[in-house]
Write an enzyme that holds these catalytic residues in place. Structure first.
Site, PDB file in Angstrom:
ATOM      1  N   SER A 117      62.437  72.341 -16.089  1.00  0.00           N
ATOM      2  CA  SER A 117      61.285  71.517 -15.738  1.00  0.00           C
ATOM      3  C   SER A 117      60.853  70.624 -16.894  1.00  0.00           C
ATOM      4  O   SER A 117      60.947  71.001 -18.070  1.00  0.00           O
ATOM      5  CB  SER A 117      60.119  72.422 -15.338  1.00  0.00           C
ATOM      6  OG  SER A 117      58.938  71.678 -15.132  1.00  0.00           O
ATOM      7  N   TYR A 175      59.339  64.759 -14.009  1.00  0.00           N
ATOM      8  CA  TYR A 175      58.101  64.212 -13.470  1.00  0.00           C
ATOM      9  C   TYR A 175      57.900  62.852 -14.115  1.00  0.00           C
ATOM     10  O   TYR A 175      57.902  62.737 -15.353  1.00  0.00           O
ATOM     11  CB  TYR A 175      56.911  65.109 -13.798  1.00  0.00           C
ATOM     12  CG  TYR A 175      56.807  66.355 -12.962  1.00  0.00           C
ATOM     13  CD1 TYR A 175      56.622  66.278 -11.584  1.00  0.00           C
ATOM     14  CD2 TYR A 175      56.856  67.618 -13.548  1.00  0.00           C
ATOM     15  CE1 TYR A 175      56.505  67.417 -10.812  1.00  0.00           C
ATOM     16  CE2 TYR A 175      56.737  68.772 -12.784  1.00  0.00           C
ATOM     17  CZ  TYR A 175      56.562  68.659 -11.416  1.00  0.00           C
ATOM     18  OH  TYR A 175      56.446  69.794 -10.651  1.00  0.00           O
ATOM     19  N   THR A 186      61.215  64.793  -9.128  1.00  0.00           N
ATOM     20  CA  THR A 186      60.296  65.349  -8.135  1.00  0.00           C
ATOM     21  C   THR A 186      59.349  64.253  -7.668  1.00  0.00           C
ATOM     22  O   THR A 186      58.703  63.586  -8.485  1.00  0.00           O
ATOM     23  CB  THR A 186      59.511  66.525  -8.724  1.00  0.00           C
ATOM     24  OG1 THR A 186      60.426  67.587  -9.031  1.00  0.00           O
ATOM     25  CG2 THR A 186      58.468  67.048  -7.743  1.00  0.00           C
ATOM     26  N   LYS A 232      63.865  65.416  -5.233  1.00  0.00           N
ATOM     27  CA  LYS A 232      63.263  66.671  -4.772  1.00  0.00           C
ATOM     28  C   LYS A 232      61.872  66.427  -4.195  1.00  0.00           C
ATOM     29  O   LYS A 232      61.057  65.713  -4.786  1.00  0.00           O
ATOM     30  CB  LYS A 232      63.157  67.677  -5.925  1.00  0.00           C
ATOM     31  CG  LYS A 232      62.521  69.007  -5.542  1.00  0.00           C
ATOM     32  CD  LYS A 232      62.509  69.950  -6.739  1.00  0.00           C
ATOM     33  CE  LYS A 232      61.912  71.311  -6.380  1.00  0.00           C
ATOM     34  NZ  LYS A 232      60.442  71.234  -6.195  1.00  0.00           N
ATOM     35  N   HIS A 284      57.455  72.061  -2.008  1.00  0.00           N
ATOM     36  CA  HIS A 284      57.010  72.532  -3.319  1.00  0.00           C
ATOM     37  C   HIS A 284      56.518  73.976  -3.257  1.00  0.00           C
ATOM     38  O   HIS A 284      55.558  74.366  -3.928  1.00  0.00           O
ATOM     39  CB  HIS A 284      55.905  71.629  -3.881  1.00  0.00           C
ATOM     40  CG  HIS A 284      55.967  71.459  -5.375  1.00  0.00           C
ATOM     41  ND1 HIS A 284      56.609  70.397  -5.976  1.00  0.00           N
ATOM     42  CD2 HIS A 284      55.492  72.220  -6.387  1.00  0.00           C
ATOM     43  CE1 HIS A 284      56.500  70.508  -7.286  1.00  0.00           C
ATOM     44  NE2 HIS A 284      55.817  71.616  -7.556  1.00  0.00           N
TER      45      HIS A 284
END
Length: 363
Positions: free
Chosen positions: A109, A131, A157, A234, A258
């Site tokens: 992440s 992100y 994402t 995603k 999510h």
């Protein structure tokens, strides 16, 4: 650990809940709003039933699959999940080592508590989850950093313009402890993740300040042009969005709500999976996220058209209970369950699953 060895991933959940402080457990386990989508993910997967074949010969010979050019031992990757040092001091490093041992990709992440360079040095096949930030230059630098570190795919994402309203975190006034921080973001701007205030989530407030809330298709097109890495999108549920992502050059889409942590009331991913599969060309891979708990769930996803799945919360349960060894055991249980399910359904391997009959889900 319990005197009884866990025999399914959910056994680790009970052990993890007992071992973690309540605010940390609720951050891990909770969803947004009234947690309707969180519950619906499981209900939808439970409602799917399979029609096994018999006398196929050689069922269960392999659990291996190709995931974006990776010869994975299982048709799954470890999902991107933030701040894993909340659960164990080794955090993402322990999870990555376990993923490497299991022969599956590990998705790191943006909000990792261990930097990407330390993770790729461990030798796991690492995908970087991105992100997009308000600071576009910082976003580009994250992509370059992931490339330099040797990540083999980029997963953007797209379903978090803002963080969903997670009531458990608000009730706790959730904040990160001083020893846990987002390793990839500007240290000068991340101190607010530690600011505990009643009725608020420091993590949500930080992401509201850091994340771009106005992403559009032009941003995705620029990202596609900006990296040679395979690009995974995603957070897709609508087949029209999946088709558009594929048309812009996405190598894969992840059907996901999510894990029930964004829009409460969003449809379960498994319900949209068949329509998404039909909406994208064969060259675009389709992965399912949200609610996967067992090898049988993996087989259901494959039968409905997925090329693989992302495994999330069960991995964190294992990490909380026993670090790297706990994650290894969770992945071993899923492998054992999947092999059994393949054998009992008459499938030689994951590639055969799409020929199974399915009941209880839209097709």
């Amino acid at each position: 650990m319990s005197t009884h060895a866990p025999v399914r991933t959910q056994d680790f959940a009970a052990l993890a809940e007992r071992s973690l402080p309540a605010p940390v457990w609720d951050f891990l386990a909770g969803g947004s709003g009234e947690e309707l989508t969180l519950a619906a993910n499981r209900a939808a997967l439970d409602a799917v039933t399979l029609v096994p074949r018999v006398l196929t010969g050689g069922a269960g010979r392999t659990t291996g699959a190709d995931l974006l050019g990776t010869a994975a031992a299982l048709p799954l990757a470890v999902a991107p999940m933030a701040y894993q040092r909340l659960l164990h001091p080794d955090g993402e490093a322990a999870t990555a080592r376990a993923a490497k041992a299991a022969g599956v990709p590990f998705v790191l992440s943006t909000l990792s508590s261990v930097p990407v360079e330390e993770i790729t040095a461990l030798g796991a096949d690492t995908w970087f989850q991105l992100y997009c930030l308000r600071d576009r230059a910082a976003t580009t630098e994250l992509v370059r950093r992931a490339e330099r570190a040797g990540c083999s795919a980029l997963m953007v994402t797209v379903d978090v313009p803002v963080m969903g309203r997670r009531l458990r975190d608000l009730r706790h006034g959730f904040a990160l402890p001083p020893e846990v921080a987002p390793a990839h973001l500007d240290p000068a701007g991340t101190g607010r993740t530690h600011d505990k205030r009643a009725g608020s989530s420091a993590v949500a407030e930080h992401t509201a300040q850091a994340f771009a809330s106005d992403l559009d298709w032009d941003d995705l097109a620029r990202l596609r042009a900006d990296t040679r890495l395979p690009l995974i999108v995603k957070g897709v549920l609508d087949p029209r969005d999946a088709a558009r992502a594929a048309a812009l050059g996405a190598d894969a889409v992840v059907v996901s709500n999510h894990g029930g942590r964004q829009l409460d009331g969003a449809a379960p991913g498994v319900d949209l999976l068949p329509a998404v599969r039909e909406a994208v060309p064969d060259g675009c891979r389709v992965l399912l996220d949200s609610g996967i708990r067992s090898g049988t769930d993996v087989l259901k996803a494959l039968a409905l058209g997925a090329d693989g799945v992302l495994l999330g919360r069960p991995v964190l349960w294992g990490l909380a209970v026993d670090g790297e060894q706990g994650v290894r055991e969770v992945l071993r249980l899923v492998e054992s369950e999947l092999r059994s399910a393949l054998t009992l359904s008459g499938c030689a391997g994951p590639a055969d699953a799409r020929r199974l009959g399915v009941r209880g889900a839209a097709r």
